[in-house]
Design an enzyme around this catalytic site. Sequence first.
Site, PDB file in Angstrom:
ATOM      1  N   ASP A   8      35.760  38.622  27.673  1.00 55.67           N
ATOM      2  CA  ASP A   8      35.637  37.761  28.951  1.00 55.67           C
ATOM      3  C   ASP A   8      36.816  37.467  29.349  1.00 55.67           C
ATOM      4  OD1 ASP A   8      34.151  36.490  30.729  1.00 55.67           O
ATOM      5  OD2 ASP A   8      34.286  34.626  29.680  1.00 55.67           O
ATOM      6  N   SER A   9      36.882  36.921  30.308  1.00 56.75           N
ATOM      7  CA  SER A   9      38.267  36.541  30.925  1.00 56.75           C
ATOM      8  C   SER A   9      38.562  35.058  30.490  1.00 56.75           C
ATOM      9  CB  SER A   9      38.171  36.552  32.711  1.00 56.75           C
ATOM     10  OG  SER A   9      37.123  35.638  33.020  1.00 56.75           O
ATOM     11  N   TYR A  40      39.433  35.408  36.883  1.00 59.11           N
ATOM     12  CA  TYR A  40      39.307  36.656  37.355  1.00 59.11           C
ATOM     13  C   TYR A  40      38.709  36.760  38.775  1.00 59.11           C
ATOM     14  CZ  TYR A  40      40.930  39.136  33.163  1.00 59.11           C
ATOM     15  OH  TYR A  40      41.346  39.723  32.208  1.00 59.11           O
ATOM     16  N   GLY A  41      37.698  35.884  38.869  1.00 57.37           N
ATOM     17  CA  GLY A  41      36.937  35.992  40.219  1.00 57.37           C
ATOM     18  C   GLY A  41      37.550  36.047  41.365  1.00 57.37           C
ATOM     19  N   CYS A  71      31.542  39.542  30.998  1.00 54.18           N
ATOM     20  CA  CYS A  71      32.060  39.005  32.088  1.00 54.18           C
ATOM     21  C   CYS A  71      31.316  39.573  33.379  1.00 54.18           C
ATOM     22  CB  CYS A  71      33.732  38.980  31.981  1.00 54.18           C
ATOM     23  SG  CYS A  71      34.388  38.492  33.474  1.00 54.18           S
ATOM     24  N   THR A  73      32.543  39.638  36.550  1.00 53.28           N
ATOM     25  CA  THR A  73      33.789  40.111  37.482  1.00 53.28           C
ATOM     26  C   THR A  73      34.228  41.484  36.871  1.00 53.28           C
ATOM     27  OG1 THR A  73      34.384  37.870  38.287  1.00 53.28           O
ATOM     28  CG2 THR A  73      35.871  39.560  38.603  1.00 53.28           C
ATOM     29  N   GLU A 156      34.659  24.538  33.485  1.00 54.58           N
ATOM     30  CA  GLU A 156      35.822  24.424  32.834  1.00 54.58           C
ATOM     31  C   GLU A 156      36.249  23.181  32.548  1.00 54.58           C
ATOM     32  OE1 GLU A 156      37.685  27.025  31.372  1.00 54.58           O
ATOM     33  OE2 GLU A 156      36.712  29.000  32.303  1.00 54.58           O
ATOM     34  N   CYS A 190      26.819  34.696  36.655  1.00 54.06           N
ATOM     35  CA  CYS A 190      28.163  34.364  35.892  1.00 54.06           C
ATOM     36  C   CYS A 190      27.616  33.575  34.799  1.00 54.06           C
ATOM     37  CB  CYS A 190      28.911  33.280  37.096  1.00 54.06           C
ATOM     38  SG  CYS A 190      30.420  32.752  36.187  1.00 54.06           S
ATOM     39  N   THR A 191      28.663  34.089  33.720  1.00 55.50           N
ATOM     40  CA  THR A 191      28.451  33.726  32.339  1.00 55.50           C
ATOM     41  C   THR A 191      28.533  32.081  32.163  1.00 55.50           C
ATOM     42  OG1 THR A 191      30.437  34.437  31.550  1.00 55.50           O
ATOM     43  CG2 THR A 191      28.405  35.749  31.241  1.00 55.50           C
ATOM     44  N   HIS A 192      29.440  31.620  33.140  1.00 56.75           N
ATOM     45  CA  HIS A 192      29.502  30.014  33.144  1.00 56.75           C
ATOM     46  C   HIS A 192      28.255  29.181  33.523  1.00 56.75           C
ATOM     47  CE1 HIS A 192      33.751  30.718  32.665  1.00 56.75           C
ATOM     48  NE2 HIS A 192      33.999  29.731  32.538  1.00 56.75           N
TER      49      HIS A 192
END
Length: 273
Positions: A8-9, A40-41, A71, A73, A156, A190-192
Amino acid sequence: MGPIGIFDSGYGGLTVFREIVGKLPQYDYVYLGDNARVPYGTRSFETVYAFTRECVEQLFSMGCHLVVLACNTASAKALRTIQQHDLPQCPDLRKVLGVIRPTTEVIGRYTQTRHVGVLATSGTVKSASYSIEIRKFFPDISVYQQACPLWVPLVENNELDSAGAAYFVQADVNRLLRQSPRIDTIILACTHYPLLLPLIQRFVPPHIRILAQGELVALSLADYLSRHPEVEQQCTTGGNVTFYTTDSAADFEEKAARFYGSPVTASETKLLL
């Protein structure tokens, strides 16, 4: 033989990784987060492809024959080129999978109205990957996308409970739902975003199903390994999990626990440029 690589980024892929480990705990895994170059997005297709390829090659060098791009993206902007251009040049059996197809190939099971919403980063939305892939499997499904450019920074920076997070989540959810009153299923692309799920649920009507990707990807990986014994036989089964980051290991460990659900110990790694 070697471990399964998870890339993942940054941190978001850990929400998918924890589901994979929970479903398939017998395998060895190496997780690599390219935290030094996140996000990365907002980057171009060319840059995301270059960064992703470097990280995949790093995991190959660590003995991984199978790599999962956890990820969206990277899956949207780099996976196809890696599969079609880079892997055929590899001297041995190597596979790279993404997180978009495992979601899109089963979405038809969840929607009754055939109107599906996608919440994602700007890069994933611009790629139209979800619309394209869903159309391949279910031509009758209409897909509506909404970019959420501030959601990843909110996660984040651990601002999940802030007034600002509530404002932006509500605004983006409303923008999506205004596109069609018939949306009955929303994909968190999105994995977040699973970390924002309690907040998202506040602003989504209760009749709408919200799908996070982790469980779907884990089930898809289990199915893939059962259908491809030649790949499964290359995966070691010691139950070991190792974490690497391209940035500070201390910073990674501090934030990663929120995504992975338990404390992690990480090492810093230099990419093979």
